[in-house]
Design a protein around this motif. Structure first.
Motif, PDB file in Angstrom:
ATOM      1  N   ILE A  23      45.367  42.550  49.356  1.00 38.95           N
ATOM      2  CA  ILE A  23      45.331  42.257  47.926  1.00 38.95           C
ATOM      3  C   ILE A  23      45.713  43.512  47.163  1.00 38.95           C
ATOM      4  CG2 ILE A  23      43.873  41.540  45.992  1.00 38.95           C
ATOM      5  CD1 ILE A  23      42.114  40.061  48.007  1.00 38.95           C
ATOM      6  N   PRO A  24      46.727  43.464  46.312  1.00 39.89           N
ATOM      7  CA  PRO A  24      47.144  44.669  45.590  1.00 39.89           C
ATOM      8  C   PRO A  24      46.061  45.140  44.622  1.00 39.89           C
ATOM      9  CG  PRO A  24      48.243  42.741  44.691  1.00 39.89           C
ATOM     10  CD  PRO A  24      47.520  42.275  45.931  1.00 39.89           C
ATOM     11  N   THR A  25      45.959  46.442  44.431  1.00 40.52           N
ATOM     12  CA  THR A  25      45.005  46.991  43.459  1.00 40.52           C
ATOM     13  C   THR A  25      45.607  47.053  42.067  1.00 40.52           C
ATOM     14  OG1 THR A  25      45.719  49.230  44.031  1.00 40.52           O
ATOM     15  CG2 THR A  25      43.807  48.333  45.206  1.00 40.52           C
ATOM     16  N   LYS A  26      46.950  47.040  41.987  1.00 42.28           N
ATOM     17  CA  LYS A  26      47.647  47.055  40.701  1.00 42.28           C
ATOM     18  C   LYS A  26      48.916  46.217  40.814  1.00 42.28           C
ATOM     19  CE  LYS A  26      46.171  51.647  39.148  1.00 42.28           C
ATOM     20  NZ  LYS A  26      46.627  52.998  38.706  1.00 42.28           N
ATOM     21  N   ILE A  27      49.350  45.671  39.673  1.00 38.61           N
ATOM     22  CA  ILE A  27      50.647  45.000  39.617  1.00 38.61           C
ATOM     23  C   ILE A  27      51.435  45.564  38.432  1.00 38.61           C
ATOM     24  CG2 ILE A  27      49.801  42.861  40.662  1.00 38.61           C
ATOM     25  CD1 ILE A  27      49.961  41.635  37.774  1.00 38.61           C
ATOM     26  N   GLN A  28      52.738  45.445  38.512  1.00 40.23           N
ATOM     27  CA  GLN A  28      53.597  45.924  37.439  1.00 40.23           C
ATOM     28  C   GLN A  28      54.043  44.742  36.592  1.00 40.23           C
ATOM     29  OE1 GLN A  28      53.866  49.244  37.529  1.00 40.23           O
ATOM     30  NE2 GLN A  28      54.894  49.349  35.523  1.00 40.23           N
ATOM     31  N   LYS A  29      53.790  44.807  35.290  1.00 40.95           N
ATOM     32  CA  LYS A  29      54.216  43.762  34.370  1.00 40.95           C
ATOM     33  C   LYS A  29      55.003  44.417  33.248  1.00 40.95           C
ATOM     34  CE  LYS A  29      52.537  39.508  32.290  1.00 40.95           C
ATOM     35  NZ  LYS A  29      51.359  38.674  31.991  1.00 40.95           N
ATOM     36  N   GLY A  30      56.328  44.321  33.347  1.00 40.52           N
ATOM     37  CA  GLY A  30      57.176  45.047  32.405  1.00 40.52           C
ATOM     38  C   GLY A  30      57.029  46.540  32.631  1.00 40.52           C
ATOM     39  N   PHE A  31      56.686  47.256  31.572  1.00 40.40           N
ATOM     40  CA  PHE A  31      56.468  48.704  31.687  1.00 40.40           C
ATOM     41  C   PHE A  31      55.003  49.037  31.929  1.00 40.40           C
ATOM     42  CE2 PHE A  31      60.325  48.289  29.048  1.00 40.40           C
ATOM     43  CZ  PHE A  31      61.197  49.026  29.836  1.00 40.40           C
ATOM     44  N   ARG A  32      54.169  48.016  32.023  1.00 41.07           N
ATOM     45  CA  ARG A  32      52.735  48.264  32.168  1.00 41.07           C
ATOM     46  C   ARG A  32      52.285  48.096  33.609  1.00 41.07           C
ATOM     47  NH1 ARG A  32      49.158  44.625  28.986  1.00 41.07           N
ATOM     48  NH2 ARG A  32      50.676  43.036  29.586  1.00 41.07           N
ATOM     49  N   SER A  33      51.312  48.911  33.980  1.00 45.48           N
ATOM     50  CA  SER A  33      50.656  48.787  35.274  1.00 45.48           C
ATOM     51  C   SER A  33      49.275  48.192  35.044  1.00 45.48           C
ATOM     52  CB  SER A  33      50.544  50.152  35.960  1.00 45.48           C
ATOM     53  OG  SER A  33      49.932  50.016  37.232  1.00 45.48           O
ATOM     54  N   ILE A  34      49.027  47.020  35.633  1.00 39.56           N
ATOM     55  CA  ILE A  34      47.773  46.294  35.387  1.00 39.56           C
ATOM     56  C   ILE A  34      46.883  46.368  36.618  1.00 39.56           C
ATOM     57  CG2 ILE A  34      46.773  44.053  34.817  1.00 39.56           C
ATOM     58  CD1 ILE A  34      49.387  43.348  33.429  1.00 39.56           C
ATOM     59  N   VAL A  35      45.627  46.785  36.410  1.00 40.69           N
ATOM     60  CA  VAL A  35      44.654  46.856  37.500  1.00 40.69           C
ATOM     61  C   VAL A  35      44.206  45.439  37.876  1.00 40.69           C
ATOM     62  CG1 VAL A  35      42.392  47.729  38.221  1.00 40.69           C
ATOM     63  CG2 VAL A  35      43.860  49.125  36.760  1.00 40.69           C
ATOM     64  N   VAL A  36      44.124  45.156  39.168  1.00 41.26           N
ATOM     65  CA  VAL A  36      43.689  43.851  39.663  1.00 41.26           C
ATOM     66  C   VAL A  36      42.201  43.912  40.014  1.00 41.26           C
ATOM     67  CG1 VAL A  36      44.001  42.084  41.432  1.00 41.26           C
ATOM     68  CG2 VAL A  36      45.988  43.352  40.568  1.00 41.26           C
ATOM     69  N   TYR A  37      41.407  43.087  39.363  1.00 43.74           N
ATOM     70  CA  TYR A  37      39.981  42.980  39.659  1.00 43.74           C
ATOM     71  C   TYR A  37      39.712  41.682  40.418  1.00 43.74           C
ATOM     72  CZ  TYR A  37      39.492  46.619  36.103  1.00 43.74           C
ATOM     73  OH  TYR A  37      39.608  47.780  35.382  1.00 43.74           O
ATOM     74  N   LEU A  38      38.796  41.747  41.377  1.00 38.75           N
ATOM     75  CA  LEU A  38      38.389  40.557  42.114  1.00 38.75           C
ATOM     76  C   LEU A  38      37.240  39.895  41.353  1.00 38.75           C
ATOM     77  CD1 LEU A  38      38.551  41.934  45.761  1.00 38.75           C
ATOM     78  CD2 LEU A  38      40.375  40.996  44.329  1.00 38.75           C
ATOM     79  N   THR A  39      37.397  38.624  40.986  1.00 37.82           N
ATOM     80  CA  THR A  39      36.484  37.994  40.038  1.00 37.82           C
ATOM     81  C   THR A  39      35.710  36.798  40.587  1.00 37.82           C
ATOM     82  OG1 THR A  39      38.346  36.661  39.252  1.00 37.82           O
ATOM     83  CG2 THR A  39      37.891  38.713  38.066  1.00 37.82           C
ATOM     84  N   ALA A  40      36.094  36.242  41.726  1.00 28.07           N
ATOM     85  CA  ALA A  40      35.423  35.057  42.267  1.00 28.07           C
ATOM     86  C   ALA A  40      35.590  35.030  43.780  1.00 28.07           C
ATOM     87  CB  ALA A  40      35.988  33.782  41.645  1.00 28.07           C
ATOM     88  N   LEU A  41      34.616  34.431  44.468  1.00 29.33           N
ATOM     89  CA  LEU A  41      34.635  34.422  45.934  1.00 29.33           C
ATOM     90  C   LEU A  41      33.973  33.167  46.470  1.00 29.33           C
ATOM     91  CD1 LEU A  41      35.017  36.023  48.693  1.00 29.33           C
ATOM     92  CD2 LEU A  41      32.690  36.851  48.327  1.00 29.33           C
ATOM     93  N   ASP A  42      34.571  32.592  47.520  1.00 27.77           N
ATOM     94  CA  ASP A  42      33.922  31.531  48.281  1.00 27.77           C
ATOM     95  C   ASP A  42      34.439  31.599  49.716  1.00 27.77           C
ATOM     96  OD1 ASP A  42      32.137  29.464  48.680  1.00 27.77           O
ATOM     97  OD2 ASP A  42      33.605  27.896  48.244  1.00 27.77           O
ATOM     98  N   THR A  43      33.607  31.175  50.661  1.00 30.07           N
ATOM     99  CA  THR A  43      33.990  31.242  52.076  1.00 30.07           C
ATOM    100  C   THR A  43      33.515  29.986  52.802  1.00 30.07           C
ATOM    101  OG1 THR A  43      31.938  32.325  52.805  1.00 30.07           O
ATOM    102  CG2 THR A  43      33.725  33.756  52.073  1.00 30.07           C
ATOM    103  N   ASN A  44      34.220  29.655  53.878  1.00 28.33           N
ATOM    104  CA  ASN A  44      33.726  28.685  54.856  1.00 28.33           C
ATOM    105  C   ASN A  44      34.218  29.120  56.234  1.00 28.33           C
ATOM    106  OD1 ASN A  44      36.414  27.817  55.009  1.00 28.33           O
ATOM    107  ND2 ASN A  44      36.069  25.940  53.827  1.00 28.33           N
TER     108      ASN A  44
END
Length: 212
Positions: A23-44
């Motif tokens: 899972i990337p920690t950052k993504i590039q959107k145009g000229f901006r670098s956006i931090v990726v936060y993990l917000t939800a989780l489920d498992t089976n």
């Protein structure tokens, strides 16, 4: 006769680096670098589903050691809740901060199972952040709750590709938990817990005092 205690299994805590590294920690959107936060989780037993702040669902298959990505079309918004279900087909429901809810019917390599990824959308009844999701065991019913107290019932026909949704209950405070079994929906809000009987459309409150 004394009962025999079940054996204790010791498990060691271990960070899931193989999952986090995919899972990337950052993504590039145009000229901006956006931090990726993990917000939800489920498992089976088959999958680990992780929602993110960029609207991307990361789905890790435990058997194949593969990561797949799914997203909503349109604007990028945070995923607030994910709920997996393994029945005849593998399903994952996803809710977002603006109230969008979608169901992904996953592809399976097993004979007789689904061979094409399909998505079902819960038509815009929710207008605020999704805080809870609950499946029926057979995957034909999905209940979704939001932070304004609305609970929506969605009937899914996977064979016909149809999803019909309706508002079934509205509480004065945020929904914090949903669970469904045998035509009874357990609802917890910030103020109370209740049982909603889906056939009779009746409510039975658990306890008498409101939560503080």
């Amino acid at each position: 006769m004394a009962s025999v205690a079940s054996p204790v299994v010791f498990k060691e805590f271990c960070p899931l680096y193989y999952l986090l590294n995919a899972i990337p920690t950052k993504i590039q959107k145009g000229f901006r670098s956006i931090v990726v936060y993990l917000t939800a989780l489920d498992t089976n037993g088959d999958y680990i589903a992780v929602g993110s702040s960029i609207g991307m669902l990361y789905l890790y298959c435990r058997h194949l050691n593969q990561m797949k990505k799914y997203n909503f079309e349109g604007r990028c918004e945070s995923i607030t809740f994910v709920k997996l279900l393994s029945c005849f087909d593998d399903l994952v429901a996803v809710g977002t901060a603006s109230g969008r809810v979608a169901v992904f019917q996953l592809v399976s390599s097993l004979p007789g199972r689904n061979k094409q990824l399909r998505r079902f959308d819960v038509a815009g009844i929710h207008k605020s952040s999704i805080t809870a999701l609950a499946w029926s065991p057979n995957g034909m019913k999905l209940f979704s709750g939001d932070d304004k107290g609305k609970i929506v019932y969605s009937a899914l026909d996977l064979d016909q590709g149809i999803c019909n949704s309706s508002l079934v209950l509205e509480e004065p405070s945020s929904i914090v938990q949903l669970d469904y079994n045998q035509k009874v929906l357990l609802v917890s809000t910030l103020q109370r817990t209740l049982l909603f009987y889906t056939e009779e459309k009746s409510v039975n409150q658990v306890g008498t005092q409101p939560r503080k």
